[in-house]
Write an enzyme that holds these catalytic residues in place. Structure first.
Site, mmCIF file in Angstrom:
data_model
loop_
_atom_site.group_PDB
_atom_site.id
_atom_site.type_symbol
_atom_site.label_atom_id
_atom_site.label_comp_id
_atom_site.label_asym_id
_atom_site.label_seq_id
_atom_site.Cartn_x
_atom_site.Cartn_y
_atom_site.Cartn_z
ATOM 1 N N PRO A 2 0.706 8.886 3.195
ATOM 2 C CG PRO A 2 2.654 9.893 2.459
ATOM 3 C CD PRO A 2 1.895 8.604 2.411
ATOM 4 C CD GLU A 3 -5.170 9.578 3.259
ATOM 5 O OE1 GLU A 3 -5.715 10.340 2.441
ATOM 6 O OE2 GLU A 3 -5.248 8.343 3.189
#
Ligand code: ZN
Length: 269
Positions: A2-3
């Site tokens: 997840p960014e």
């Protein structure tokens, strides 16, 4: 992994489900995440009203009436879903939070590199990852002057400078690559060339800040309706034609600081 856009998307869903409601019950089904969930976590959460769900770089923070904040990181594979009951739990549903408004917030993380840690007000002022973070990329405080202050006198390349959490918090490799292409700046260019001798931002610093905000804002919008395929202009597109209108460059891949950089050697200077 997840960014920032995925983290922000999770934050917005949690904010809708939790803000203003009270935590009725917390069930820890698996305490062994990246760090063990502390024994007092359940007692310090239950009964608390949630003031807000915040994001700082790639961290989520649940602000409680007690002044405590629950610091959370999604790690490699963590995510939250909001249900209406505790039926239909899945194998990797590790922490279940039942709210007074009927929402059930479920943390699921197959690889268990995510974590949750309760911070007292004192902890919040001194907790290392939080206090070392530079400006939030989407905040008004992150402008060309703030970027200039972060990269002046840097001997490193622009790409390496943007990967430094002290320059800008939580931008991440993919969005650094995308923003540099959009701003027409080479990832290999010396970071300090965006700043005058007196420390003022030059024109490309303004363009880069705007590009960073644009790529992140568009990516957050995309979270609600993810499509198939690669949504990026240059990331993971080695050997493909540059997408900039009129440019005849071919996207190249290099490694900087151990991470892949993709760029167009023709239009990024
Ligand atoms: Zn190009």
């Amino acid at each position: 992994m997840p960014e920032l856009p995925e983290v922000e998307y999770n934050r917005r869903r949690l904010q809708r489900a939790m803000a203003g409601a009270r935590i009725i019950r917390v069930t820890v089904r698996q305490p062994k995440l990246r760090y063990d969930i502390s024994d007092d976590l359940v007692a310090r959460l239950e009964g608390q009203t949630v003031h807000a769900v915040e994001r700082r770089a790639k961290y989520l923070l649940i602000a409680l009436a007690s002044g405590d904040r629950l610091l959370m990181h999604l790690g490699m594979s963590g995510w939250f879903r909001v249900a209406r009951s505790t039926r239909h739990l899945e194998t990797h549903d590790h922490v279940i939070v039942e709210m007074s408004n009927g929402a059930v917030v479920i943390f699921n993380d197959p690889r268990r590199f995510g974590f949750m840690r309760l911070l007292s007000p004192d902890d919040q002022a001194t907790h290392a990852p939080l206090t070392r973070l530079g400006p939030e990329p989407l905040a008004k405080t992150f402008d060309a002057a703030a970027l200039a202050a972060g990269i002046a006198r840097r001997k490193t390349s622009l790409k390496i400078a943007l990967s430094d959490q002290r320059v800008v918090g939580g931008l991440g490799n993919i969005y650094a690559v995308e923003a540099l292409h959009r701003a027409g700046l080479s990832p290999r260019r010396k970071a300090a060339t965006l700043v005058t001798k007196r420390g003022a931002p030059r024109q490309p610093a303004h363009a880069l800040v705007q590009a960073i905000k644009d790529v992140l804002t568009e990516a957050i919008r995309r979270q609600a309706r993810p499509g198939d395929g690669n949504p990026f202009r240059v990331y993971d597109r080695e050997g493909q034609p540059c997408p900039r209108p009129g440019c005849r460059g071919i996207i190249r891949r290099i490694v900087q600081g151990g991470r892949s950089t993709y760029y167009c050697p023709v239009c990024q200077r």
